[in-house]
Design an enzyme around this catalytic site. Structure first.
Site: not given
Ligand code: PBG
Length: 319
Positions: A181, A191, A202, A218, A233, A259, A298
């Site tokens: 990730k 967000r 992060r 990982e 991801k 997203s 989505y």
């Molecule tokens: C963390 C999490 C995130 C997403 C899924 N799980 C946000 C992040 O790591 O900053 C993002 C999913 C998306 O952008 O569609 N709970």
């Protein structure tokens, strides 16, 4: 002839629908940066989830939007918390007709918005975070989740959660590790979707977009710790990582079309710059070609509906 020699196909059962549920909401709230996606009330969540399952999606991934947040993300492990309540309700309504998944991360529940708890200097403390993940995992398993998705990128999170589940007899609750990730700007609209309170970023726990090799490290760690599925991801910008992970992985591999990817398609389509439906199917097919068994998107319910109804003429090239 194209159909005869086609290598990849899409099936609704490969698609997982991420869903947002908001505590105390009396009506749906649209997410402006993700047109068509909403923060659900408990009842609209059940309706939309039932429809998605009837159309044949393979699973649902739930995110909670709590009313109150604190430093430890207490709502995440509270059986009365919005996410655990929603899991219990969906499991009651849907039983085992689909795979009910939960995002296992503190960021929606912490007032500082980080995926873990902070030390006295304001840094994410890996090992105290694992204690909270264990508590959260048990709450989600007890609420009825089939598959937990630890997404915080803490070291040792899969082993910690597996150990907690096994110790309490949740032997058949499986783990979908967010394995590779990246610290990505493509999460921008998320967000808004979860009302995040994060200041900063992060980068101390998510991966550097410049690096591919550490995704394989990982993977090795997550598999050794007990991951049942692993994920890469974001999606399209990381197809090379997805391919590498899919080739090396002994367990099924998924991809998350996040997203920001969704928002880009919608924005371009709204301007008439791309053919929306074909772009959606082409991108989902690309994940399959790169090696994904499952795709979190989505678009899952909408696309499953297209297949359920027999693909409309302009999309028949995807059959
Ligand atoms: C963390 C999490 C995130 C997403 C899924 N799980 C946000 C992040 O790591 O900053 C993002 C999913 C998306 O952008 O569609 N709970």
């Amino acid at each position: 002839m194209r159909s005869l020699v086609r290598e990849q196909a899409l099936r609704p059962a490969d698609l997982v629908l991420p869903m947002f549920v908001r505590e105390g909401a009396s009506e749906n709230r649209p997410i402006s940066s993700m047109p068509g996606v909403v923060q659900h009330t408990m009842d609209s969540l059940v309706r939309a989830a039932t429809e998605a399952v009837e159309r044949g999606v393979g699973g649902l991934m739930l995110f909670g939007v709590p009313e109150h947040k604190d430093a430890l993300g207490s709502g995440a492990s509270d059986p009365e918390g919005v996410l655990n309540q929603a899991l219990a309700r969906l499991r009651f309504e849907l039983g085992d007709s689909t795979v009910i998944m939960a995002d296992l991360c503190l960021d929606e529940f912490t007032d500082h918005g980080h995926c873990g708890v902070l030390d006295e200097r304001g840094r994410v403390d890996n090992d105290s975070t694992l204690i909270r993940y264990r508590e959260m995992a048990l709450a989600q398993a007890e609420a009825g989740a089939h598959l937990l998705g630890p997404s915080g990128m803490m070291d040792g999170q899969i082993a910690a959660v597996r150990d907690a589940l096994d110790a309490e007899g949740h032997l058949d609750v499986a783990l979908y590790a967010y394995t590779a990730k990246y610290a990505s700007a493509f999460y921008g609209p998320f967000r808004e979707a979860v009302g995040s309170s994060l200041q900063g970023d992060r980068r101390t726990y998510q991966q550097d977009p410049a690096n591919g090799r550490e995704a394989l490290r990982e993977l090795e760690l997550d598999v050794a710790e007990g991951a049942d599925l692993v994920m890469v991801k974001p999606g399209l910008p990381y197809l090379d990582v997805l391919r590498d992970v899919a080739e090396a992985s002994p367990v099924p591999v998924g991809a998350y079309q996040v997203s920001g990817e969704y928002a880009m398609v919608e924005a371009a389509a709204a301007n008439g710059w791309v053919d929306r439906d074909r772009v959606i199917l082409e991108s989902l097919l690309a994940f399959r070609r790169a090696g994904a068994s499952t795709v979190l998107t989505y678009y899952a319910s909408e696309v499953a509906g297209w297949f359920a109804g027999g693909l409309p003429d302009h999309l028949r090239e995807f059959l």
